[in-house]
Motif scaffolding. Structure first.
Motif, PDB file in Angstrom:
ATOM      1  N   VAL A 139      76.708  68.826 -20.510  1.00 14.15           N
ATOM      2  CA  VAL A 139      75.269  68.709 -20.280  1.00 14.15           C
ATOM      3  C   VAL A 139      74.891  69.584 -19.087  1.00 14.15           C
ATOM      4  CG1 VAL A 139      73.345  67.150 -19.857  1.00 14.15           C
ATOM      5  CG2 VAL A 139      75.327  66.352 -21.164  1.00 14.15           C
ATOM      6  N   CYS A 180      79.212  67.145 -16.694  1.00 13.37           N
ATOM      7  CA  CYS A 180      78.310  68.116 -16.092  1.00 13.37           C
ATOM      8  C   CYS A 180      79.143  68.882 -15.068  1.00 13.37           C
ATOM      9  CB  CYS A 180      77.120  67.427 -15.430  1.00 13.37           C
ATOM     10  SG  CYS A 180      75.824  68.567 -14.895  1.00 13.37           S
ATOM     11  N   ILE A 186      77.585  63.618 -28.658  1.00 17.20           N
ATOM     12  CA  ILE A 186      78.927  63.045 -28.470  1.00 17.20           C
ATOM     13  C   ILE A 186      79.480  62.581 -29.809  1.00 17.20           C
ATOM     14  CG2 ILE A 186      80.174  61.055 -27.526  1.00 17.20           C
ATOM     15  CD1 ILE A 186      78.504  61.346 -24.979  1.00 17.20           C
ATOM     16  N   ALA A 198      80.607  62.589 -21.653  1.00 18.28           N
ATOM     17  CA  ALA A 198      79.962  63.855 -21.334  1.00 18.28           C
ATOM     18  C   ALA A 198      80.426  64.327 -19.963  1.00 18.28           C
ATOM     19  CB  ALA A 198      78.445  63.706 -21.361  1.00 18.28           C
ATOM     20  N   CYS A 239      81.105  66.452 -24.734  1.00 21.36           N
ATOM     21  CA  CYS A 239      79.795  67.102 -24.617  1.00 21.36           C
ATOM     22  C   CYS A 239      79.601  67.611 -23.190  1.00 21.36           C
ATOM     23  CB  CYS A 239      78.695  66.104 -24.970  1.00 21.36           C
ATOM     24  SG  CYS A 239      77.018  66.773 -24.905  1.00 21.36           S
ATOM     25  N   TYR A 248      86.764  66.319 -22.982  1.00 20.02           N
ATOM     26  CA  TYR A 248      85.422  65.758 -23.113  1.00 20.02           C
ATOM     27  C   TYR A 248      84.811  66.082 -24.479  1.00 20.02           C
ATOM     28  CZ  TYR A 248      85.758  64.671 -18.178  1.00 20.02           C
ATOM     29  OH  TYR A 248      86.162  64.149 -16.977  1.00 20.02           O
ATOM     30  N   MET A 273      79.364  59.698 -17.984  1.00 23.05           N
ATOM     31  CA  MET A 273      79.366  61.118 -17.680  1.00 23.05           C
ATOM     32  C   MET A 273      80.070  61.368 -16.356  1.00 23.05           C
ATOM     33  SD  MET A 273      76.222  63.874 -17.244  1.00 23.05           S
ATOM     34  CE  MET A 273      75.684  63.645 -18.942  1.00 23.05           C
ATOM     35  N   ILE A 304      72.175  63.127 -25.921  1.00 23.64           N
ATOM     36  CA  ILE A 304      73.567  63.191 -25.475  1.00 23.64           C
ATOM     37  C   ILE A 304      74.451  62.300 -26.348  1.00 23.64           C
ATOM     38  CG2 ILE A 304      75.146  62.745 -23.558  1.00 23.64           C
ATOM     39  CD1 ILE A 304      72.780  63.363 -21.664  1.00 23.64           C
TER      40      ILE A 304
END
Length: 322
Positions: free
Chosen positions: A218, A156, A283, A154, A216, A214, A179, A279
């Motif tokens: 978030v 961000c 994924i 993930a 996902c 990637y 992440m 999450i």
């Protein structure tokens, strides 16, 4: 048409970018491809900006800086439309003093282009009676690289600051989910963990090329209006886990999951499990949905399509008897 697009003097140092500027520059590119003449004003000197606009003949003026509304109302010689990008716009209890004091001037703007139906409702419930319409944010989907499979991680992406709650997110998922965090570090309490890594800042070119690696994105923020990064991630093929505040204009899809704004601050054991499980699930789903996600982003948020609505808004606004 000759169109003026106004930002509030955002001057990030490369490779930093600003989502409002990115949006405005994409508008400029697409509108110029259609044959229109576009000028972008991005200065903190509002009076200088107003003088330049007053001394030129523009068919349409679109203001993206709420700090300028009062001055525009008082000194701009022509009617204009205003869009509000304040992250806490939908949460009146979180408004800062200058925004709260300025709101009455927003209600006197000749025209408003809301970024979602929710923001439009805020103006209408407050008694706004001028021209108002909705125009969703968009992306140029052709700019984004796409690969068939992600890396089962993930990301961000965005300014790391308290409003976006990355510190709380990292604390909850560390050791459970891999992440990466990317963006200017504006929360000194944020720390890396075992599986939560800070990669620094990406340029726009890197965003366009790296996001597709990637699986996902978030963004569990407690205040957003219509975040551009969500659209960018979908254009690159990523599933989306967002807070309610960050879910503007999204539809109910298998690759989109919306969580409560306070799920990180109300970090019960159950809520922590929900965050991690959600999450992980997205994924896993991403392995099978990447092309569908890209198609969804293109069909609903691609500039080549939503620009038609923008032109219609301009046409309607210029015909209104002000």
């Amino acid at each position: 048409m000759k169109i003026a697009l106004i930002a509030g003097g955002y001057i990030p140092t490369p490779p930093l970018s600003n989502s409002i500027l990115t949006l405005i520059q994409d508008y400029k590119y697409v509108l110029e491809e259609m044959g229109h003449e576009i000028d972008i004003f991005n200065s903190k000197q509002v009076n200088e900006v107003i003088d330049k606009i007053n001394n030129n003949s523009y068919d349409f003026v679109h203001l993206h800086a709420y700090e300028f509304v009062r001055a525009f109302n008082e000194n701009l010689k022509q009617k204009y439309c205003f869009s509000c990008h304040n992250g806490y716009f939908l949460k009146k209890d979180r408004w800062e003093k200058d925004f709260k004091e300025g709101f009455k001037h927003y209600l006197n703007a000749p025209g408003i282009i809301a970024l979602s139906h929710a923001t439009k409702d805020i103006f209408l419930k407050a008694g706004y009676s001028g021209y108002i319409s909705t125009q969703v944010n968009g992306i140029d989907s052709q700019k984004f690289d796409f690969q068939e499979q992600g890396n089962n991680k993930a990301i961000c992406l965005g300014w790391i600051q308290p409003r976006k709650q990355q510190r709380l997110l990292a604390e909850i998922i560390d050791g459970k989910i891999a992440m990466d965090f990317v963006g200017p570090l504006d929360d000194h309490n944020f720390v890396e963990g075992i599986t939560t890594k800070y990669l620094g800042v990406w340029s726009l070119k890197q965003v366009y090329s790296h996001l597709t690696n990637y699986s996902c994105l978030v963004l569990i923020s407690d205040g957003e209006v219509a975040p551009l990064v969500v659209l960018e991630a979908m254009a690159a093929g990523l599933c989306i886990v967002v807070s309610e505040s960050a879910s503007a204009n999204l539809h109910s899809k298998d690759f989109i999951r919306v969580l409560p704004d306070d799920i990180l601050t109300n970090a019960t054991a159950e809520n922590q499990k929900i965050v991690c499980d959600t999450i992980r699930e997205l994924i896993e789903k991403n392995k099978f949905l990447r092309r569908e996600i890209v198609e969804y982003a293109g069909e609903n948020f691609n500039f080549s399509d939503i620009i038609k609505n923008y032109i219609q808004i301009i046409d309607e606004f210029t015909k209104v008897d002000h």
